[in-house]
Design an enzyme around this catalytic site. Structure first.
Site, PDB file in Angstrom:
ATOM      1  N   GLU A  17       0.819  -1.212   0.000  1.00 46.30           N
ATOM      2  CA  GLU A  17       0.000   0.000   0.000  1.00 46.30           C
ATOM      3  C   GLU A  17       0.855   1.267   0.000  1.00 46.30           C
ATOM      4  OE1 GLU A  17      -3.770  -0.303   2.367  1.00 46.30           O
ATOM      5  OE2 GLU A  17      -2.688  -1.975   3.274  1.00 46.30           O
ATOM      6  N   VAL A 194     -11.695 -14.488  -0.497  1.00 45.14           N
ATOM      7  CA  VAL A 194     -10.451 -15.048   0.031  1.00 45.14           C
ATOM      8  C   VAL A 194      -9.479 -13.898   0.240  1.00 45.14           C
ATOM      9  CG1 VAL A 194      -8.602 -16.705  -0.363  1.00 45.14           C
ATOM     10  CG2 VAL A 194     -10.906 -17.186  -1.214  1.00 45.14           C
ATOM     11  N   LYS A 195      -8.977 -13.768   1.483  1.00 44.39           N
ATOM     12  CA  LYS A 195      -8.190 -12.592   1.835  1.00 44.39           C
ATOM     13  C   LYS A 195      -6.929 -12.975   2.607  1.00 44.39           C
ATOM     14  CE  LYS A 195     -12.453  -9.906   2.604  1.00 44.39           C
ATOM     15  NZ  LYS A 195     -13.178  -9.009   3.557  1.00 44.39           N
ATOM     16  N   SER A 201      -6.566  -2.158   1.448  1.00 40.83           N
ATOM     17  CA  SER A 201      -6.768  -1.634   0.091  1.00 40.83           C
ATOM     18  C   SER A 201      -7.157  -2.709  -0.914  1.00 40.83           C
ATOM     19  CB  SER A 201      -5.510  -0.895  -0.404  1.00 40.83           C
ATOM     20  OG  SER A 201      -5.314   0.286   0.330  1.00 40.83           O
ATOM     21  N   GLU A 231     -14.213 -15.706   3.700  1.00 43.33           N
ATOM     22  CA  GLU A 231     -15.499 -15.233   4.214  1.00 43.33           C
ATOM     23  C   GLU A 231     -16.625 -15.597   3.254  1.00 43.33           C
ATOM     24  OE1 GLU A 231     -13.552 -11.176   6.170  1.00 43.33           O
ATOM     25  OE2 GLU A 231     -14.866 -11.054   4.410  1.00 43.33           O
ATOM     26  N   GLN A 232     -17.758 -15.910   3.825  1.00 42.99           N
ATOM     27  CA  GLN A 232     -18.949 -16.137   3.018  1.00 42.99           C
ATOM     28  C   GLN A 232     -19.470 -14.799   2.531  1.00 42.99           C
ATOM     29  OE1 GLN A 232     -21.911 -19.159   4.218  1.00 42.99           O
ATOM     30  NE2 GLN A 232     -23.351 -17.452   4.341  1.00 42.99           N
ATOM     31  N   SER A 336     -11.072  10.274  -0.219  1.00 44.38           N
ATOM     32  CA  SER A 336     -11.315   9.121   0.645  1.00 44.38           C
ATOM     33  C   SER A 336     -12.617   9.244   1.415  1.00 44.38           C
ATOM     34  CB  SER A 336     -10.154   8.948   1.631  1.00 44.38           C
ATOM     35  OG  SER A 336      -8.941   8.692   0.957  1.00 44.38           O
TER      36      SER A 336
END
Length: 376
Positions: A17, A194-195, A201, A231-232, A336
């Site tokens: 980032e 999927v993370k 970011s 996560e679902q 932002s």
């Protein structure tokens, strides 16, 4: 007349980032200009070295017209190599030439670490600043670490009864030893997200729908972290709320991110031509208040101080709200969400920055007083 507060803006860093941080730093520099501050910009290289941005370079970038896209409007990590060390007066830090500590370029009263992702937002640089005994903006070591790590964050939220989406976590070794990655996500319905556990970011995140390759998504996440969260997915709206304060924080107006292609990825965030943010979000009053209440509860759950942006998923068909994550140093460009939702609540960008600087000094003073009492 009192001397101006001397603020060092830390930006850049070794994480993916880096460019986002450079853009946020220019937004902060603009907000600090003319506010009674003396500003020094210190860039952190991708190899974690420090560079003192020359005043003329900072002024030229700060004073030019803002670009249409935040990612095209940023400071640059340039200048002589420097280091940070404790100042001669309590609560100050010196910026001196590397390998020549006697050559002092600046003495700072507050550090504003506008750093996103690992190294800058995960407690690492906060620990450095604590060791230097200088006031700094934002969450402390623990809250930063919990906020950065999605596994720790989810555990903290669950412990306080804050709703989150169904998910599983696993490490790289577990994944490599699994004969079928689908067995690791049993019980979750697609689409899946999927993370990497510690990244922001939208970097390293993949959406996996029916027929998509789960293994490829996991491999992409593992490029950035050894711990993966799956996560679902929730079919709903993406809402965001900002928190600002110390012991009695406040919640901002609520904004919405209108996404294309199913989710708000890195390219949409920083390279899209259309503004995807709707502020304030058009919601029933009770939903808006629920988002603001949950934002404050989530901030307290991680032990937050100063600021955070809390991201939500809102499932309109059921009325369910889920806290997706907290970002303890959100994007700070004029584009932002964090400054936008505060502006909608009647708090301008400069006032936000002023309050963050004061909160940094307040926390430092309180800790110093506690240390004095404890030593008696």
């Amino acid at each position: 007349m009192s001397a101006p507060i001397r603020i060092g803006i830390l930006f850049g860093g070794p994480s993916a980032e880096h460019e986002v941080s450079c853009a946020s730093a220019l937004g902060v520099a603009r907000a600090l200009a003319g506010g009674g501050y003396r500003t020094v910009a210190i860039g952190v290289t991708r190899a974690s070295g420090y560079r003192l941005v020359p005043d003329a370079v900072l002024a030229e970038l700060r004073d030019r017209p803002a670009a249409d896209r935040a990612i095209d409007d940023r400071l640059t990590v340039t200048g002589p190599a420097v280091e940070l060390r404790a100042g001669p007066r309590p609560g100050t830090v010196l910026v001196s030439t590397r390998n020549a500590p006697g050559a002092v370029h600046a003495e700072l009263d507050v550090v504003f670490p506008v750093l996103h992702g690992p190294f800058g937002e995960d407690g690492v640089v906060q620990g450095l600043l604590e060791s230097l005994d200088v006031p700094y903006v934002g969450c402390g070591i623990l809250a930063s670490a919990v906020g950065m790590n999605k596994v720790a964050m989810k555990r903290a939220l669950l412990a306080d009864g804050i709703p989150i989406t169904p998910h599983v976590t696993f490490d790289a070794q577990t994944y490599r030893q699994a004969d079928d990655p689908e067995k690791l996500v049993l019980g979750l319905r697609r689409p899946l997200f999927v993370k990497p556990a510690s990244m922001g970011s939208s970097i390293g995140i993949s959406r996996v729908a029916d027929g998509d390759d789960l293994a490829a998504a996991v491999e992409e996440a593992l490029r950035h972290d050894q711990l993966v969260v799956v996560e679902q997915g929730v079919v709903g709206r993406e809402l965001e709320c900002a928190v600002l304060g110390g012991w009695r924080p406040e919640a901002s107006a609520v904004g919405e991110v209108r996404v294309a292609g199913g989710w708000f990825d890195y390219r949409q965030k920083y390279f899209g031509d259309a503004d995807p943010m709707v502020v304030p979000a058009v919601l029933p009053d009770e939903v808006t208040e629920r988002v603001r209440e949950l934002s404050l509860r989530a901030f307290a759950a991680i032990g937050g101080w100063g600021l955070a942006r809390v991201d939500f998923l809102y499932e309109e068909t059921t009325g369910e709200l889920y806290v997706n994550e907290l970002n303890t140093m959100p994007g700070f460009t004029a584009h932002s969400m964090y400054p936008k939702v505060w502006a909608a609540a009647g708090v301008g960008y400069r006032e936000v920055v002023d309050r963050l600087v004061e909160l940094a000094r307040t926390r430092h003073a309180e800790r110093a007083a506690t240390a004095t009492r404890s030593a008696r």
